[in-house]
Design a protein around this motif. Sequence first.
Motif, PDB file in Angstrom:
ATOM      1  N   TYR A   1       8.726   5.930 -22.214  1.00 51.86           N
ATOM      2  CA  TYR A   1       7.636   7.100 -21.056  1.00 51.86           C
ATOM      3  C   TYR A   1       8.232   8.151 -21.305  1.00 51.86           C
ATOM      4  O   TYR A   1       7.005   9.195 -22.233  1.00 51.86           O
ATOM      5  CB  TYR A   1       7.840   6.398 -19.211  1.00 51.86           C
ATOM      6  CG  TYR A   1       6.766   7.607 -18.882  1.00 51.86           C
ATOM      7  CD1 TYR A   1       5.171   7.346 -18.304  1.00 51.86           C
ATOM      8  CD2 TYR A   1       7.550   8.634 -17.928  1.00 51.86           C
ATOM      9  CE1 TYR A   1       4.314   7.944 -17.309  1.00 51.86           C
ATOM     10  CE2 TYR A   1       6.114   9.240 -17.366  1.00 51.86           C
ATOM     11  CZ  TYR A   1       5.285   8.737 -17.265  1.00 51.86           C
ATOM     12  OH  TYR A   1       4.434  10.236 -16.188  1.00 51.86           O
TER      13      TYR A   1
ATOM     14  N   MET B   1      10.592   2.898 -18.681  1.00 50.86           N
ATOM     15  CA  MET B   1      11.037   4.364 -18.242  1.00 50.86           C
ATOM     16  C   MET B   1      11.336   5.517 -19.044  1.00 50.86           C
ATOM     17  O   MET B   1      11.311   6.496 -19.377  1.00 50.86           O
ATOM     18  CB  MET B   1      12.309   4.366 -16.785  1.00 50.86           C
ATOM     19  CG  MET B   1      13.014   6.031 -16.161  1.00 50.86           C
ATOM     20  SD  MET B   1      13.686   5.191 -15.012  1.00 50.86           S
ATOM     21  CE  MET B   1      15.544   4.452 -16.035  1.00 50.86           C
ATOM     22  N   ARG B   2      12.473   4.899 -20.444  1.00 48.03           N
ATOM     23  CA  ARG B   2      13.042   5.786 -21.465  1.00 48.03           C
ATOM     24  C   ARG B   2      11.623   5.993 -21.794  1.00 48.03           C
ATOM     25  O   ARG B   2      11.499   6.943 -22.360  1.00 48.03           O
ATOM     26  CB  ARG B   2      14.067   4.577 -22.015  1.00 48.03           C
ATOM     27  CG  ARG B   2      14.743   5.506 -23.149  1.00 48.03           C
ATOM     28  CD  ARG B   2      15.852   4.849 -24.018  1.00 48.03           C
ATOM     29  NE  ARG B   2      15.961   5.457 -24.421  1.00 48.03           N
ATOM     30  CZ  ARG B   2      16.299   5.695 -26.238  1.00 48.03           C
ATOM     31  NH1 ARG B   2      14.861   4.793 -26.376  1.00 48.03           N
ATOM     32  NH2 ARG B   2      17.367   6.011 -26.881  1.00 48.03           N
TER      33      ARG B   2
ATOM     34  N   VAL C   1      19.289   7.882 -17.378  1.00 44.74           N
ATOM     35  CA  VAL C   1      18.436   6.656 -16.905  1.00 44.74           C
ATOM     36  C   VAL C   1      20.029   5.631 -17.036  1.00 44.74           C
ATOM     37  O   VAL C   1      20.275   5.350 -16.000  1.00 44.74           O
ATOM     38  CB  VAL C   1      17.812   5.461 -18.371  1.00 44.74           C
ATOM     39  CG1 VAL C   1      17.621   4.363 -18.449  1.00 44.74           C
ATOM     40  CG2 VAL C   1      16.366   6.097 -18.527  1.00 44.74           C
TER      41      VAL C   1
END
Length: 98
Positions: free
Chosen positions: A4, A1-2, A29
């Motif tokens: 991305y 996620m980070r 996050v």
Amino acid sequence: MRKYAIDRIPANTDDNTKELITNGIDDAVYGLMMILDGVTGGLQNDQYAVSMESIIKLKRNGETIQEINTFDGDGMCMGFHGWKENDFGDNELTEKEP
């Protein structure tokens, strides 16, 4: 996620702005991790309470062989800062099969 989110910062962004954006990503996050760990973000009233939980499953050939609920323990927040610095302790992340 980070990764991305960081990968979507335009290449022509100056270093100072990129650092500010990256810090904002890290804060988001970490905030999500705090919600999933039950530290903050719970919704409740006199009758109802809402919580979110994260279950991590280890599977082999499609069969779950181990699972943990991050809500039951130290949670995700504990290792976040070390994870960002690639510090996973003394243990290897993976082991080669014999």
